[in-house]
Write a protein that holds these residues in place. Structure first.
Motif, PDB file in Angstrom:
ATOM      1  N   THR A  85      -2.186   0.456  39.663  1.00 45.63           N
ATOM      2  CA  THR A  85      -1.085  -0.480  40.043  1.00 45.63           C
ATOM      3  C   THR A  85      -0.966  -1.663  38.744  1.00 45.63           C
ATOM      4  OG1 THR A  85      -1.590  -0.544  42.336  1.00 45.63           O
ATOM      5  CG2 THR A  85      -0.362  -2.200  41.942  1.00 45.63           C
ATOM      6  N   THR A  96      -4.644  -2.756  38.098  1.00 41.80           N
ATOM      7  CA  THR A  96      -5.682  -2.509  39.195  1.00 41.80           C
ATOM      8  C   THR A  96      -5.965  -1.136  39.424  1.00 41.80           C
ATOM      9  OG1 THR A  96      -5.177  -4.559  40.517  1.00 41.80           O
ATOM     10  CG2 THR A  96      -6.471  -2.823  41.713  1.00 41.80           C
ATOM     11  N   SER A  98      -7.824   2.115  41.421  1.00 39.68           N
ATOM     12  CA  SER A  98      -8.468   2.653  42.576  1.00 39.68           C
ATOM     13  C   SER A  98      -9.238   3.999  42.174  1.00 39.68           C
ATOM     14  CB  SER A  98      -7.544   2.972  43.637  1.00 39.68           C
ATOM     15  OG  SER A  98      -6.770   1.664  43.930  1.00 39.68           O
TER      16      SER A  98
END
Length: 144
Positions: A85, A96, A98
């Motif tokens: 993101t 970000t 994940s």
């Protein structure tokens, strides 16, 4: 420019490349060899390896070795993330990442194992600390 800002700029540049995005997305579905990626995107294996190397610098793709039916070994690549993101925080671009489920589960299992090991070692150290024979935790004579 800070290292974080440079990293965000580098990641934005990385994802500006259609082939790089394609490799990451394809390897998120199933592990693929350089030959399979080369065929899928109609580019040379050298080009695939360069893009995979760039993705690997950011730990976005990892490599595994597989064995075919004839016993030959070959490398496959798999996305190591399941989400990226880009956003804005405090007037700056932010990224970000994940971690993919299997990797996160593996890491969680590893950490659980580490906690159990630390608990065991702590218990054993406590048992040794209760010694009344004038030695420390490791059996060395007390100096004092």
């Amino acid at each position: 420019m800070s290292d974080d800002e440079r990293s965000v700029d580098e990641l934005l540049g990385l994802f500006g490349d259609e082939l790089t995005r394609g490799i990451l997305l394809s390897t998120s579905e199933t592990p693929l060899s350089a030959e399979e990626l080369s065929d899928r995107f109609a580019v040379s294996r050298t080009t695939v390896y360069r893009r995979v190397k760039r993705l690997g610098r950011y730990d976005l793709v990892h490599e595994a070795v597989r064995t075919d039916r004839d016993g030959h070994h070959y490398r496959v690549f798999e996305a190591a993330v399941d989400g990226i993101t880009f956003g804005i925080e405090d007037g700056k671009l932010a990224v970000t990442v994940s971690v993919a489920g299997d990797l996160a589960d593996g890491f969680e299992g590893f950490m659980d194992g580490m906690e159990a090991s630390v608990d065991r070692v702590t218990r054993e150290a406590g048992d040794r600390a209760d010694r009344t024979d004038g030695t420390d935790t490791w059996g060395n004579p007390h100096h004092g």
